[in-house]
Design a protein around this motif. Structure first.
Motif, PDB file in Angstrom:
ATOM      1  N   PHE A 288       0.870  -1.174   0.022  1.00 54.33           N
ATOM      2  CA  PHE A 288      -0.021  -0.067  -0.110  1.00 54.33           C
ATOM      3  C   PHE A 288       0.840   1.466  -0.050  1.00 54.33           C
ATOM      4  N   PHE A 289       0.116   2.299  -0.093  1.00 52.65           N
ATOM      5  CA  PHE A 289       0.748   3.647  -0.126  1.00 52.65           C
ATOM      6  C   PHE A 289       0.239   4.376   1.171  1.00 52.65           C
ATOM      7  N   LEU A 290       0.962   5.251   1.828  1.00 51.63           N
ATOM      8  CA  LEU A 290       0.770   5.801   3.089  1.00 51.63           C
ATOM      9  C   LEU A 290       1.491   7.220   3.041  1.00 51.63           C
ATOM     10  N   ASP A 291       0.360   8.196   3.689  1.00 48.07           N
ATOM     11  CA  ASP A 291       1.009   9.674   3.571  1.00 48.07           C
ATOM     12  C   ASP A 291       2.492   9.776   4.564  1.00 48.07           C
ATOM     13  N   GLU A 292       3.359  10.423   4.074  1.00 48.08           N
ATOM     14  CA  GLU A 292       4.636  10.334   4.893  1.00 48.08           C
ATOM     15  C   GLU A 292       4.628  11.082   6.106  1.00 48.08           C
ATOM     16  N   ALA A 293       3.623  12.054   6.316  1.00 42.41           N
ATOM     17  CA  ALA A 293       3.403  12.959   7.461  1.00 42.41           C
ATOM     18  C   ALA A 293       1.838  12.975   7.702  1.00 42.41           C
ATOM     19  N   PRO A 294       1.781  13.677   8.969  1.00 42.82           N
ATOM     20  CA  PRO A 294       0.441  13.965   9.340  1.00 42.82           C
ATOM     21  C   PRO A 294      -0.223  14.839   8.422  1.00 42.82           C
ATOM     22  N   VAL A 295      -1.745  14.967   8.483  1.00 44.37           N
ATOM     23  CA  VAL A 295      -2.301  15.874   7.847  1.00 44.37           C
ATOM     24  C   VAL A 295      -2.209  17.257   8.481  1.00 44.37           C
ATOM     25  N   THR A 296      -1.738  18.394   7.937  1.00 42.76           N
ATOM     26  CA  THR A 296      -1.600  19.463   8.515  1.00 42.76           C
ATOM     27  C   THR A 296      -2.746  20.665   8.622  1.00 42.76           C
ATOM     28  N   ASN A 297      -2.739  21.668   9.487  1.00 43.97           N
ATOM     29  CA  ASN A 297      -3.857  22.543   9.668  1.00 43.97           C
ATOM     30  C   ASN A 297      -3.886  23.199   8.217  1.00 43.97           C
ATOM     31  N   LYS A 298      -2.779  23.370   7.347  1.00 48.36           N
ATOM     32  CA  LYS A 298      -3.149  24.204   6.108  1.00 48.36           C
ATOM     33  C   LYS A 298      -3.592  22.948   5.163  1.00 48.36           C
ATOM     34  N   GLN A 299      -3.343  21.873   5.223  1.00 52.40           N
ATOM     35  CA  GLN A 299      -4.008  20.853   4.192  1.00 52.40           C
ATOM     36  C   GLN A 299      -5.375  20.937   4.623  1.00 52.40           C
ATOM     37  N   PHE A 300      -5.701  20.594   6.025  1.00 54.14           N
ATOM     38  CA  PHE A 300      -6.978  20.465   6.475  1.00 54.14           C
ATOM     39  C   PHE A 300      -8.001  21.802   5.940  1.00 54.14           C
ATOM     40  N   GLY A 301      -7.332  22.556   5.998  1.00 55.22           N
ATOM     41  CA  GLY A 301      -7.805  24.112   5.711  1.00 55.22           C
ATOM     42  C   GLY A 301      -8.266  24.166   4.247  1.00 55.22           C
ATOM     43  N   LYS A 302      -7.490  23.634   3.203  1.00 59.77           N
ATOM     44  CA  LYS A 302      -7.735  23.624   1.801  1.00 59.77           C
ATOM     45  C   LYS A 302      -9.071  22.818   1.745  1.00 59.77           C
ATOM     46  N   PHE A 303      -9.262  21.457   2.376  1.00 60.01           N
ATOM     47  CA  PHE A 303     -10.492  20.781   2.265  1.00 60.01           C
ATOM     48  C   PHE A 303     -11.612  21.487   2.747  1.00 60.01           C
ATOM     49  N   VAL A 304     -11.580  22.239   4.021  1.00 64.62           N
ATOM     50  CA  VAL A 304     -12.751  23.051   4.454  1.00 64.62           C
ATOM     51  C   VAL A 304     -13.187  24.052   3.490  1.00 64.62           C
ATOM     52  N   LYS A 305     -12.270  24.792   3.014  1.00 69.74           N
ATOM     53  CA  LYS A 305     -12.363  25.905   1.817  1.00 69.74           C
ATOM     54  C   LYS A 305     -13.122  25.259   0.896  1.00 69.74           C
ATOM     55  N   SER A 306     -12.635  24.110   0.446  1.00 68.19           N
ATOM     56  CA  SER A 306     -13.090  23.448  -1.064  1.00 68.19           C
ATOM     57  C   SER A 306     -14.551  23.161  -0.676  1.00 68.19           C
ATOM     58  N   THR A 307     -14.912  22.511   0.432  1.00 70.23           N
ATOM     59  CA  THR A 307     -16.218  21.713   0.406  1.00 70.23           C
ATOM     60  C   THR A 307     -17.008  22.357   1.782  1.00 70.23           C
ATOM     61  N   LEU A 308     -16.517  23.632   2.410  1.00 70.74           N
ATOM     62  CA  LEU A 308     -17.260  24.147   3.266  1.00 70.74           C
ATOM     63  C   LEU A 308     -17.732  23.221   4.259  1.00 70.74           C
ATOM     64  N   TYR A 309     -16.769  22.101   4.432  1.00 71.91           N
ATOM     65  CA  TYR A 309     -17.084  21.177   5.744  1.00 71.91           C
ATOM     66  C   TYR A 309     -17.281  21.832   7.167  1.00 71.91           C
ATOM     67  N   GLU A 310     -18.224  21.284   7.897  1.00 68.57           N
ATOM     68  CA  GLU A 310     -17.915  21.655   9.406  1.00 68.57           C
ATOM     69  C   GLU A 310     -17.656  20.403  10.260  1.00 68.57           C
ATOM     70  N   THR A 311     -16.674  20.738  10.913  1.00 62.38           N
ATOM     71  CA  THR A 311     -16.269  19.372  11.741  1.00 62.38           C
ATOM     72  C   THR A 311     -17.503  19.211  12.765  1.00 62.38           C
ATOM     73  N   GLU A 312     -17.098  17.869  13.708  1.00 59.59           N
ATOM     74  CA  GLU A 312     -18.390  17.677  14.598  1.00 59.59           C
ATOM     75  C   GLU A 312     -17.951  18.585  16.005  1.00 59.59           C
ATOM     76  N   ALA A 313     -16.596  18.890  15.977  1.00 63.63           N
ATOM     77  CA  ALA A 313     -16.396  19.909  17.064  1.00 63.63           C
ATOM     78  C   ALA A 313     -17.094  21.305  17.100  1.00 63.63           C
ATOM     79  N   GLU A 314     -17.374  21.749  15.792  1.00 57.17           N
ATOM     80  CA  GLU A 314     -17.873  22.978  15.264  1.00 57.17           C
ATOM     81  C   GLU A 314     -19.691  22.823  15.405  1.00 57.17           C
ATOM     82  N   HIS A 315     -20.026  21.364  15.090  1.00 55.78           N
ATOM     83  CA  HIS A 315     -21.564  21.236  14.967  1.00 55.78           C
ATOM     84  C   HIS A 315     -21.838  21.305  16.294  1.00 55.78           C
ATOM     85  N   PHE A 316     -21.238  20.524  17.308  1.00 56.05           N
ATOM     86  CA  PHE A 316     -21.797  20.313  18.973  1.00 56.05           C
ATOM     87  C   PHE A 316     -21.165  21.523  19.698  1.00 56.05           C
ATOM     88  N   GLY A 317     -20.211  22.040  19.231  1.00 58.99           N
ATOM     89  CA  GLY A 317     -19.880  23.496  20.012  1.00 58.99           C
ATOM     90  C   GLY A 317     -18.714  23.667  20.857  1.00 58.99           C
TER      91      GLY A 317
END
Length: 366
Positions: A160-189
């Motif tokens: 298999f292939f595996l990411d060489e390093a953890p997903v960073t805030n910057k990378q996760f931010g691109k995901f949120v910006k692209s999808t307008l995703y709301e995490t469960e922590a945001e949803h529950f407050g």
């Protein structure tokens, strides 16, 4: 090679532990059929885990090879010394079983020298129930310190292939910006924050009854790691935190990947130290000393948990990805920094691995 933290979540479905993710260690599995030549596959930021030609050391074994191109290794806790009793014969037997080129290839393992794998499985499935009652499907005994399987055993994973390093805030931010995703922590407050990381004047909040140093903090989520008065700015290269198992799976789907299986992750984390002759307790070897470990992993340190963190390694919380040296396969933060979600588990009992910055060297606190 590492202090594995096979921590399981036992709280409500929306419970989100602070700093609990996050290396979404996303993974690309090789397709079922037809299989491409592994030597023709390359993915930016990902590392191949599978067998290589023993002569060249660099050419990847293809799927049309007569031998298995996956990895067989000793899986389970590093704190149980019974793994030293597992001989090379077990790993050799696994290769024979895969190749079907030997008269003993159908034998189950060295503990059942006269029975086939099918016979052993039949006995296990139809044996009388224990007086303590049946165990749920997939149950394994776990070591108290690292949650690893007891006793260790030889397992096999396909390449298999595996990411060489953890997903960073910057990378996760691109995901949120692209999808307008709301995490469960945001949803529950709210989300959990380590008590010693909260501002000194923070109002008293509810705590996790099973780990009272984790405080339910209103307004804490990935952009506000310690609550409303904090920010992820200047930490964009740190691993993203306050991400639930669902959030991690959503990110992976967006990225065209998936979370790694527990056995896949450990195969990568052990960095070629698959045993039994070269299996080590930690990624850096056997040295159980803070002066050594601080050079390789972001762990708690010598101070009394959870308030005395002297930050002798330079970090009171998370550290930037790739700050510490990688293991021999090239993977970063397989020990320490943040816990890492695995695929599988149950809705209220998910699996994480890898230890975090709140983990002690001996695995006794987290």
């Amino acid at each position: 090679p590492t202090v594995y933290s096979n921590f399981t979540m036992k709280n409500t479905p929306f419970l989100i532990l602070h700093f609990l993710l996050l290396y979404l260690s996303c993974i690309i599995a090789l397709e079922e059929e037809p299989h491409p030549d592994p030597n023709d596959e390359h993915y930016d930021g990902m590392i191949y885990v599978g067998r290589h030609d023993e002569i060249s050391g660099t050419r990847r074994i293809g799927f049309d090879d007569e031998h298995s191109n996956g990895i067989s290794y000793i899986f389970g806790t590093s704190f149980d010394q019974s793994h030293k009793d597992i001989e090379e014969d077990d790993l050799h037997h696994a290769a024979l079983l895969a190749s079907r080129q030997h008269a003993t290839a159908d034998l189950a393992d060295r503990n059942h020298p006269t029975k086939t794998r099918q016979e052993v499985l039949r006995e296990r499935r139809h044996k009388p129930l224990s007086e303590r009652g049946p165990k749920p499907f997939g149950h394994v005994d776990e070591h108290d310190l690292d949650g690893g399987v007891v006793p260790p055993k030889v397992v096999h994973v396909d390449p298999f292939f595996l990411d060489e390093a953890p997903v960073t805030n910057k990378q996760f931010g691109k995901f949120v910006k692209s999808t307008l995703y709301e995490t469960e922590a945001e949803h529950f407050g709210w989300s959990f924050v380590l008590e010693s990381c909260l501002p000194s004047l923070a109002p008293k909040q509810e705590v996790d009854p099973e780990a009272q140093h984790w405080v339910a903090t209103p307004g804490a989520y990935w952009r506000r790691p310690e609550g409303p008065s904090s920010t992820y700015k200047l930490r964009e290269n740190h691993p993203v935190v306050h991400v639930s198992h669902k959030d991690a799976a959503e990110y992976c789907e967006w990225a065209g990947k998936r979370l790694p299986g527990e056995r896949e992750y450990e195969a990568a984390a052990r960095g070629g130290h698959w045993g039994p002759t070269n299996r080590t307790l930690y990624v850096w070897g056997e040295e159980d000393d803070w002066n050594v470990s601080q050079k390789y992993a972001n762990l708690w340190g010598n101070g009394t948990f959870p308030f005395e963190n002297d930050a002798l390694d330079g970090w009171r919380g998370t550290s930037p990805v790739k700050h510490y040296p990688p293991n021999k396969l090239g993977f970063y933060d397989v020990t320490g920094n943040v816990w890492e979600w695995m695929r599988g588990g149950k809705h209220k009992k998910r699996i994480v691995r890898g230890a975090s910055y709140v983990e002690s060297l001996d695995g006794s606190v987290n």
